[in-house]
Motif scaffolding. Structure first.
Motif, PDB file in Angstrom:
ATOM      1  N   THR A 126      32.632 -22.069  32.376  1.00  0.00           N
ATOM      2  CA  THR A 126      31.575 -22.385  31.400  1.00  0.00           C
ATOM      3  C   THR A 126      30.526 -23.337  31.952  1.00  0.00           C
ATOM      4  O   THR A 126      29.592 -23.723  31.237  1.00  0.00           O
ATOM      5  N   HIS A 179      27.533 -17.191  33.062  1.00  0.00           N
ATOM      6  CA  HIS A 179      27.358 -18.636  32.985  1.00  0.00           C
ATOM      7  C   HIS A 179      25.867 -18.988  32.969  1.00  0.00           C
ATOM      8  O   HIS A 179      25.042 -18.265  33.518  1.00  0.00           O
ATOM      9  N   TRP A 210      27.396 -18.424  25.662  1.00  0.00           N
ATOM     10  CA  TRP A 210      28.838 -18.167  25.719  1.00  0.00           C
ATOM     11  C   TRP A 210      29.157 -16.749  25.265  1.00  0.00           C
ATOM     12  O   TRP A 210      30.161 -16.157  25.682  1.00  0.00           O
ATOM     13  N   MET A 228      29.006 -14.650  28.245  1.00  0.00           N
ATOM     14  CA  MET A 228      30.159 -14.908  29.102  1.00  0.00           C
ATOM     15  C   MET A 228      31.401 -14.178  28.604  1.00  0.00           C
ATOM     16  O   MET A 228      32.258 -13.765  29.392  1.00  0.00           O
ATOM     17  N   ASN A 229      31.507 -14.007  27.307  1.00  0.00           N
ATOM     18  CA  ASN A 229      32.649 -13.293  26.732  1.00  0.00           C
ATOM     19  C   ASN A 229      32.682 -11.823  27.149  1.00  0.00           C
ATOM     20  O   ASN A 229      33.694 -11.149  26.983  1.00  0.00           O
ATOM     21  N   SER A 254      35.391 -17.690  19.938  1.00  0.00           N
ATOM     22  CA  SER A 254      35.208 -18.914  20.720  1.00  0.00           C
ATOM     23  C   SER A 254      35.946 -20.069  20.063  1.00  0.00           C
ATOM     24  O   SER A 254      36.281 -20.026  18.871  1.00  0.00           O
ATOM     25  N   GLY A 282      34.403 -26.452  23.001  1.00  0.00           N
ATOM     26  CA  GLY A 282      34.216 -26.523  24.436  1.00  0.00           C
ATOM     27  C   GLY A 282      34.939 -27.680  25.101  1.00  0.00           C
ATOM     28  O   GLY A 282      35.458 -28.585  24.433  1.00  0.00           O
ATOM     29  N   SER A 338      26.598 -27.227  30.465  1.00  0.00           N
ATOM     30  CA  SER A 338      27.704 -26.301  30.230  1.00  0.00           C
ATOM     31  C   SER A 338      27.688 -25.877  28.776  1.00  0.00           C
ATOM     32  O   SER A 338      26.958 -26.442  27.956  1.00  0.00           O
ATOM     33  N   TYR A 339      28.511 -24.875  28.444  1.00  0.00           N
ATOM     34  CA  TYR A 339      28.569 -24.400  27.065  1.00  0.00           C
ATOM     35  C   TYR A 339      29.335 -25.372  26.176  1.00  0.00           C
ATOM     36  O   TYR A 339      30.308 -25.997  26.601  1.00  0.00           O
ATOM     37  N   VAL A 390      33.978 -22.495  24.165  1.00  0.00           N
ATOM     38  CA  VAL A 390      34.743 -21.743  25.156  1.00  0.00           C
ATOM     39  C   VAL A 390      34.878 -20.303  24.674  1.00  0.00           C
ATOM     40  O   VAL A 390      35.470 -20.058  23.615  1.00  0.00           O
TER      41      VAL A 390
END
Length: 253
Positions: A27, A55, A59, A62-63, A140, A143, A157-158, A161
Motif C-alpha cells: 500500500t 499502488h 486502494w 490495488m484490490n 477494505s 490502513g 500510502s493508502y 488496506v
C-alpha cells in the motif's frame, strides 16, 4: 488511472557499474524509497525505484492486483538493471523485502546482495488467517500506513488496506517462506526495535531460514516500521553503501 503526486517511479543512470533496485512496501509508494535512492545516486550507482501495480493511485485499483503483478514489475526492473550493470543489488522494505527475497530465490548468483528493512514473511494477527474469507465480503479495512517515530514525517500510502490484495500478499508470504533456503546471497538485515506493523519475528524467520553465509544484522533503535523515512534512515543508507562496496569488484569500488 492518475498517479498520486509524489508516488511516481524514479530511475537514475550510474557510473560505477553497480545497479540497485529499490522495492517499496504494501500500500506504499516509491516515495518511501526516494531518499535512499538519492543517497545511492550520489554515490554514483544506477538506481530504479518502480511503482508497484495498484499502488500510488487508489486502494480500489490495488484490490484488482495480485502478488504476481507486483513481482512481475520488480522482476522486469531487475532484468533491465542486469542488462545495464556489472553488479545488481536488490533492496526492499516490508513487502518490498518479500519481493526482494523472491528475486533472490529465482535469480541466485545474478543478485550480488540483498538489503532488507523490516521485511514481512508472516503475521501474528488473527485476522490474517481469515483473509481468504474476508476478501469475499469486505473490500477494505483500516490502513497500516504512517508508522514513523520521527515527528512531522508522513508516509504517502493508502488509508485503507484492500483485503483481496492483502489475501494475495499472504500467499506470497507462504511461497517465500517455503523457499528461504534458496537465498544464498550476502544479506544486510535491518530491523526496528519497535515496529507496529511487522512483528520482529519476521526478521528472525528470515535470518534462520536463509542459506546466506554472510548476514549483517542492523538493529534500528530509533525508528518504527517505515525506517527509510525515520530517524535511523541515515544509518541504513550509509551501511547499505558500505555493504555494496564490500560486495562489488575492486574496479567498481
Amino acid at each position: 488511472m492518475p498517479v498520486l503526486a509524489g508516488a511516481e517511479p524514479f530511475s537514475h543512470i550510474g557510473s560505477t557499474g553497480v545497479g540497485v533496485l529499490l522495492c517499496h512496501g504494501f500500500t506504499g509508494t516509491p516515495a518511501s524509497m526516494r531518499p535512499w535512492g538519492a543517497r545511492l545516486t550520489e554515490a554514483g550507482h544506477a538506481v530504479r525505484g518502480p511503482r508497484l501495480p495498484g499502488h500510488g493511485t487508489t486502494w480500489q485499483e490495488m484490490n484488482r492486483t495480485r502478488w504476481q503483478d507486483w513481482y512481475g514489475c520488480v522482476r522486469t526492473e531487475f532484468e533491465a538493471l542486469r542488462a545495464e550493470c556489472e553488479s545488481v543489488f536488490v533492496f526492499g522494505q516490508s513487502m518490498g523485502g518479500t519481493l526482494t527475497l523472491r528475486i533472490a530465490q529465482e535469480f541466485g548468483p545474478a543478485v550480488s546482495g540483498l538489503a532488507l528493512v523490516n521485511p514481512s514473511v508472516t503475521s501474528l494477527r488473527r485476522d490474517v488467517k481469515l483473509l481468504p474469507l474476508l476478501s469475499r465480503v469486505v473490500p477494505s479495512i483500516k490502513g497500516v500506513a504512517g508508522d514513523i517515530r520521527k515527528p512531522g514525517v508522513a508516509e504517502l500510502s493508502y488509508s485503507r488496506v484492500p483485503v483481496r490484495a492483502a489475501a494475495s500478499l499472504a500467499e506470497l508470504w507462504r511461497l517465500t517462506r517455503a523457499d528461504l533456503a534458496k537465498v544464498t546471497q550476502p544479506l544486510l538485515l535491518a530491523h526496528s526495535t519497535v515496529d507496529h506493523v511487522v512483528e520482529p519475528v519476521n526478521s528472525e524467520i528470515v535470518a534462520r531460514g536463509v542459506s546466506s553465509t554472510e548476514i549483517t544484522d542492523l538493529p534500528l533503535p530509533d525508528s518504527f516500521h517505515v525506517a527509510t523515512l525515520d530517524n535511523d534512515a541515515p544509518l541504513i543508507f550509509e551501511r547499505s553503501l558500505e555493504f555494496i562496496a564490500a560486495h562489488t569488484p575492486a574496479a567498481a569500488r
